[in-house]
Design a protein around this motif. Structure first.
Motif, PDB file in Angstrom:
ATOM      1  N   HIS A  33      35.836  44.649  33.281  1.00  0.00           N
ATOM      2  CA  HIS A  33      36.475  44.891  31.987  1.00  0.00           C
ATOM      3  C   HIS A  33      37.839  44.213  32.095  1.00  0.00           C
ATOM      4  N   VAL A  34      37.962  43.034  31.505  1.00  0.00           N
ATOM      5  CA  VAL A  34      39.147  42.203  31.716  1.00  0.00           C
ATOM      6  C   VAL A  34      40.223  42.512  30.681  1.00  0.00           C
ATOM      7  N   ILE A  35      41.441  42.722  31.184  1.00  0.00           N
ATOM      8  CA  ILE A  35      42.618  42.936  30.345  1.00  0.00           C
ATOM      9  C   ILE A  35      43.518  41.723  30.550  1.00  0.00           C
ATOM     10  N   ALA A  36      43.741  40.957  29.506  1.00  0.00           N
ATOM     11  CA  ALA A  36      44.516  39.724  29.596  1.00  0.00           C
ATOM     12  C   ALA A  36      45.931  39.960  29.094  1.00  0.00           C
ATOM     13  N   SER A  37      46.913  39.682  29.949  1.00  0.00           N
ATOM     14  CA  SER A  37      48.316  39.843  29.595  1.00  0.00           C
ATOM     15  C   SER A  37      48.937  38.474  29.357  1.00  0.00           C
ATOM     16  N   VAL A  38      49.598  38.317  28.186  1.00  0.00           N
ATOM     17  CA  VAL A  38      50.205  37.034  27.807  1.00  0.00           C
ATOM     18  C   VAL A  38      51.614  37.278  27.288  1.00  0.00           C
ATOM     19  N   GLY A  39      52.405  36.212  27.239  1.00  0.00           N
ATOM     20  CA  GLY A  39      53.780  36.352  26.824  1.00  0.00           C
ATOM     21  C   GLY A  39      53.985  36.597  25.346  1.00  0.00           C
ATOM     22  N   SER A  40      53.039  36.145  24.520  1.00  0.00           N
ATOM     23  CA  SER A  40      53.160  36.310  23.073  1.00  0.00           C
ATOM     24  C   SER A  40      51.762  36.326  22.467  1.00  0.00           C
ATOM     25  N   PRO A  41      51.611  36.876  21.262  1.00  0.00           N
ATOM     26  CA  PRO A  41      50.279  36.887  20.623  1.00  0.00           C
ATOM     27  C   PRO A  41      49.686  35.493  20.467  1.00  0.00           C
TER      28      PRO A  41
ATOM     29  N   LEU B  17      47.053  42.164  26.025  1.00  0.00           N
ATOM     30  CA  LEU B  17      48.389  42.739  26.058  1.00  0.00           C
ATOM     31  C   LEU B  17      49.385  41.604  25.851  1.00  0.00           C
ATOM     32  N   ALA B  18      50.233  41.719  24.840  1.00  0.00           N
ATOM     33  CA  ALA B  18      51.214  40.673  24.544  1.00  0.00           C
ATOM     34  C   ALA B  18      52.620  41.192  24.802  1.00  0.00           C
TER      35      ALA B  18
ATOM     36  N   PRO C  57      49.029  48.280  30.365  1.00  0.00           N
ATOM     37  CA  PRO C  57      47.688  48.871  30.264  1.00  0.00           C
ATOM     38  C   PRO C  57      47.764  50.356  29.913  1.00  0.00           C
ATOM     39  N   ALA C  58      46.869  50.795  29.042  1.00  0.00           N
ATOM     40  CA  ALA C  58      46.859  52.196  28.624  1.00  0.00           C
ATOM     41  C   ALA C  58      46.273  53.096  29.697  1.00  0.00           C
ATOM     42  N   GLU C  59      45.447  52.524  30.580  1.00  0.00           N
ATOM     43  CA  GLU C  59      44.801  53.285  31.641  1.00  0.00           C
ATOM     44  C   GLU C  59      44.956  52.527  32.956  1.00  0.00           C
TER      45      GLU C  59
ATOM     46  N   GLY D 234      52.111  49.143  39.840  1.00  0.00           N
ATOM     47  CA  GLY D 234      52.254  50.531  39.422  1.00  0.00           C
ATOM     48  C   GLY D 234      51.064  51.035  38.621  1.00  0.00           C
ATOM     49  N   ALA D 235      50.325  50.126  37.986  1.00  0.00           N
ATOM     50  CA  ALA D 235      49.181  50.518  37.153  1.00  0.00           C
ATOM     51  C   ALA D 235      47.893  50.674  37.946  1.00  0.00           C
TER      52      ALA D 235
END
Length: 321
Positions: free
Chosen positions: A160-168, A183-184, A189-191, A210-211
């Motif tokens: 389940h991939v969560i992709a974090s980027v600097g902007s939308p 995640l922008a 992450p919520a979990e 930390g997550a």
């Protein structure tokens, strides 16, 4: 021969120059380079990796003009892509036969040149996480070259991939590549997550660590932020979770991993995500776009098709998984 060399006195540290022809060792093939791709790290940290006059380039694809003298590797005339520390941004490159693979006729050499450093890094990093089927994996810097390959390969492995980027805007296309969450900016992450593939460093690496859930692992792959990472380990101990943080680097030989990535590419199961392509005479334009975070994925230079206009990534269907 003509090559792009390191010159710390130029704007980007890159300029054209004439260098000696490479002299292959017995276990090396000589390649006529037709396409080469750029990597953020080799440009941003050139002063740490190169001496003035060294030839840039980890990634290069082309045709073998001289097979290895020891009989290893493909024959003369074979189309290949290759991965080595330097020497790829030149008209010819000598590379160990263990660090190249054959490119099928149906695969564009420019696409093949985008795979080595970024694709192999992502593949080996996902593998280092261990089994990820059904597990949450956070990819930071997901809009870059390594990040976009990591999203695809982790999703292909069942994560389940969560992709974090600097902007939308930088998130364009990531859901089609397999990201389940985006995640922008400073979003977190919520979990908890099982794995973190961090390409940014700084505060994002600290937050990713930390997550982590109990038993999780964070890999420090890149340092795009160029900011220090500060982790309060006393605070982490108070959480009571056992987890790991590892500095990550790729390991040779690269040939088998390149062969696997080429196979995925040929079957339509991997998208090279070429966000900029043009003749190598426009290398400064490519570097500006890459370092300025205006390239979604990879930037590729054509050495043969000198009259090709620079292009940005067109819309394309998502790779099948």
């Amino acid at each position: 021969m003509r090559a792009l060399i390191y010159d710390p006195d130029t704007a980007h540290g890159v300029r054209f120059g004439e260098v000696d022809e490479p002299q292959p060792h017995p276990s090396q093939a000589l390649i006529k380079v037709e396409a080469a791709s750029l990597n953020f790290g080799e440009l941003a940290f050139a002063a740490r990796q190169l001496r003035p006059g060294d030839v840039f380039g980890k990634d290069a694809a082309g045709t073998i003009v001289q097979a290895a003298a020891d009989g290893s590797g493909p024959p003369q005339g074979a189309r290949v892509t290759s991965f080595a520390g330097t020497g790829g941004w030149a008209e010819r490159r000598a590379v160990d036969t263990t660090n190249l693979t054959v490119v099928p006729p149906a695969v564009d050499l420019a696409a093949a040149s985008a795979l080595p450093a970024a694709g192999v890094t992502a593949l080996q990093a996902v593998r280092r996480l261990g089994p990820v089927l059904g597990r949450r994996v956070l990819v930071t810097g997901a809009s870059g070259g390594v990040g976009r390959f990591a999203v695809q390969l982790a999703a292909r492995a069942g994560a389940h991939v969560i992709a974090s980027v600097g902007s939308p805007e930088r998130a364009e296309g990531l859901q089609a590549l397999g990201a389940r969450e985006i995640l922008a900016g400073t979003a977190k992450p919520a979990e908890p997550v099982f794995g973190v593939l961090d390409n940014v460093g700084g505060n994002l690496l600290a937050e990713g660590f930390g997550a982590l859930e109990d038993g999780g692992i964070a890999l420090s792959i890149g340092w795009a932020s160029r900011e220090p990472t500060i982790i309060d380990f006393e605070e982490e101990r108070m959480k009571g979770a056992l987890k790991r943080l590892e500095p990550f680097t790729v390991a040779a030989p690269f040939g088998p991993d390149l062969a696997y990535l080429i196979h995925l590419l040929e079957k339509g199961n991997l998208d090279p995500q070429i966000g900029w392509r043009g003749p190598w005479e426009r290398v400064d334009e490519a570097i500006d776009a890459l370092l300025g975070r205006r390239v979604p994925g990879k930037a590729v230079l054509d050495l043969i098709l000198r009259d090709r206009p620079a292009t940005t990534r067109p819309d394309r269907p998502a790779p099948s998984r």
